[in-house]
Motif scaffolding. Structure first.
Motif, mmCIF file in Angstrom:
data_model
loop_
_atom_site.group_PDB
_atom_site.id
_atom_site.type_symbol
_atom_site.label_atom_id
_atom_site.label_comp_id
_atom_site.label_asym_id
_atom_site.label_seq_id
_atom_site.Cartn_x
_atom_site.Cartn_y
_atom_site.Cartn_z
ATOM 1 N N TYR A 70 1.073 3.301 -5.207
ATOM 2 C CA TYR A 70 1.591 2.158 -4.453
ATOM 3 C C TYR A 70 2.108 2.648 -3.116
ATOM 4 O O TYR A 70 2.967 3.533 -3.048
ATOM 5 C CB TYR A 70 2.721 1.474 -5.220
ATOM 6 C CG TYR A 70 3.416 0.398 -4.410
ATOM 7 C CD1 TYR A 70 2.816 -0.839 -4.210
ATOM 8 C CD2 TYR A 70 4.664 0.631 -3.828
ATOM 9 C CE1 TYR A 70 3.442 -1.822 -3.453
ATOM 10 C CE2 TYR A 70 5.296 -0.351 -3.076
ATOM 11 C CZ TYR A 70 4.682 -1.571 -2.893
ATOM 12 O OH TYR A 70 5.298 -2.539 -2.142
ATOM 13 N N ARG A 71 1.563 2.081 -2.043
ATOM 14 C CA ARG A 71 1.978 2.460 -0.690
ATOM 15 C C ARG A 71 2.167 1.188 0.138
ATOM 16 O O ARG A 71 1.323 0.292 0.099
ATOM 17 C CB ARG A 71 0.924 3.353 -0.013
ATOM 18 C CG ARG A 71 0.577 4.591 -0.798
ATOM 19 C CD ARG A 71 -0.432 5.477 -0.075
ATOM 20 N NE ARG A 71 -1.676 4.803 0.254
ATOM 21 C CZ ARG A 71 -2.638 4.526 -0.623
ATOM 22 N NH1 ARG A 71 -2.485 4.841 -1.897
ATOM 23 N NH2 ARG A 71 -3.750 3.934 -0.243
ATOM 24 N N LEU A 72 3.255 1.141 0.881
ATOM 25 C CA LEU A 72 3.504 -0.016 1.736
ATOM 26 C C LEU A 72 4.201 0.425 3.007
ATOM 27 O O LEU A 72 5.189 1.161 2.965
ATOM 28 C CB LEU A 72 4.381 -1.049 1.016
ATOM 29 C CG LEU A 72 4.792 -2.257 1.875
ATOM 30 C CD1 LEU A 72 3.584 -3.149 2.156
ATOM 31 C CD2 LEU A 72 5.902 -3.055 1.209
ATOM 32 N N GLU A 75 -5.011 -2.525 4.761
ATOM 33 C CA GLU A 75 -4.995 -3.954 4.437
ATOM 34 C C GLU A 75 -3.724 -4.589 4.987
ATOM 35 O O GLU A 75 -2.618 -4.102 4.732
ATOM 36 C CB GLU A 75 -5.064 -4.139 2.920
ATOM 37 C CG GLU A 75 -5.140 -5.573 2.462
ATOM 38 C CD GLU A 75 -5.250 -5.685 0.957
ATOM 39 O OE1 GLU A 75 -4.818 -6.723 0.416
ATOM 40 O OE2 GLU A 75 -5.752 -4.736 0.322
ATOM 41 N N ASP A 122 3.145 -6.719 6.187
ATOM 42 C CA ASP A 122 2.950 -5.778 5.087
ATOM 43 C C ASP A 122 1.605 -5.095 5.287
ATOM 44 O O ASP A 122 0.572 -5.762 5.393
ATOM 45 C CB ASP A 122 2.964 -6.497 3.739
ATOM 46 C CG ASP A 122 4.317 -7.112 3.421
ATOM 47 O OD1 ASP A 122 5.332 -6.590 3.920
ATOM 48 O OD2 ASP A 122 4.357 -8.110 2.680
ATOM 49 N N THR A 164 -0.861 -2.089 3.709
ATOM 50 C CA THR A 164 -1.195 -1.096 2.694
ATOM 51 C C THR A 164 -2.072 -0.048 3.364
ATOM 52 O O THR A 164 -3.255 -0.290 3.621
ATOM 53 C CB THR A 164 -1.948 -1.730 1.513
ATOM 54 O OG1 THR A 164 -1.134 -2.760 0.942
ATOM 55 C CG2 THR A 164 -2.249 -0.685 0.445
ATOM 56 N N GLU A 221 6.740 4.192 -1.189
ATOM 57 C CA GLU A 221 5.677 4.808 -1.975
ATOM 58 C C GLU A 221 6.196 5.032 -3.388
ATOM 59 O O GLU A 221 7.291 5.569 -3.578
ATOM 60 C CB GLU A 221 5.242 6.142 -1.365
ATOM 61 C CG GLU A 221 4.519 6.000 -0.036
ATOM 62 C CD GLU A 221 3.944 7.313 0.462
ATOM 63 O OE1 GLU A 221 2.852 7.295 1.043
ATOM 64 O OE2 GLU A 221 4.603 8.355 0.259
ATOM 65 N N ALA A 239 3.907 -1.000 -7.960
ATOM 66 C CA ALA A 239 4.549 -1.942 -7.048
ATOM 67 C C ALA A 239 5.820 -2.491 -7.688
ATOM 68 O O ALA A 239 5.916 -2.588 -8.914
ATOM 69 C CB ALA A 239 3.597 -3.089 -6.727
#
Length: 203
Positions: A6-8, A38, A59, A61, A105, A109
């Motif tokens: 999970y990466r944001l 994304e 946001d 990704t 990270e 999520a």
């Protein structure tokens, strides 16, 4: 090092423009950031503190590590946060007058997002806080940044009726209610019977 599952990367932008330009800037930011991953752009319209500014939250990704993405966007890690150098260069568009950024990270999520109304389960932490069975509003997800991403577990600041300070609970302390409120721009409280109240009454 393998990428965290999970990466944001999140961005908050303030743009000097009129409300009629919301859609145009939304598409501009989406196109400008698409090479990095994304993109989801949230347009909130005039900022409540400075109505001449439009407020956007994004946001992203990233295809690479979140830190690498932020560096590619021109941010540097300074102290305990990401900052852009004050060098007179525009960020994404000349009308952008302010930008904040951050990254998350983890292995998964977060289950809850800002504004979710959740019910507090029976747990030692909840019992100590006197919140077992209470409905509270999620503020922000967080984790121990010193832990490796694959073992990070989520914690949440939560807003409690009648308290100015938030409390901190783990994801396992909370269960969903399926309801959500918009925290941005005004203070929201949850009454004892689970009704969300803003300054003008029921939300």
């Amino acid at each position: 090092m393998p990428l965290a599952p999970y990466r944001l990367v999140w961005l908050a932008l303030w743009v000097e423009a009129s409300s009629t330009e919301n859609a145009a800037f939304t598409e501009h930011f989406r196109a400008a950031l698409a090479p990095h991953g994304e993109v989801t752009v949230h347009a909130y319209g005039p900022f409540h503190r400075t109505p001449q500014m439009l407020h956007f939250e994004i946001d992203l990704t990233p295809r690479e590590a979140a830190s690498e993405c932020l560096q590619a966007l021109g941010f540097n890690w300074v102290g305990d946060g990401w900052e852009r150098p004050v060098d007179g260069k525009a960020f994404l568009h000349p009308a952008v007058h302010g930008a904040q950024a951050g990254a998350m990270e983890a292995a998964t999520a977060p289950r809850y997002v800002t504004g979710d109304i959740v019910r507090v389960r029976d747990s030692p932490d909840a019992y100590e806080l006197g919140l077992v069975g209470a409905e509270v509003i999620v503020g922000h997800p967080d984790y121990d940044a010193d832990a490796r991403p694959e073992v990070r577990t989520w914690r949440y600041s939560v807003h409690v009726e009648g308290q100015d300070e938030t409390e901190d609970l783990t994801e396992s302390d909370l269960e969903p209610t399926g309801r959500h409120v918009q925290l941005y721009g005004e203070r929201i409280n949850i009454t004892h019977d689970g009704v969300a109240m803003g300054p003008s009454g029921m939300v």
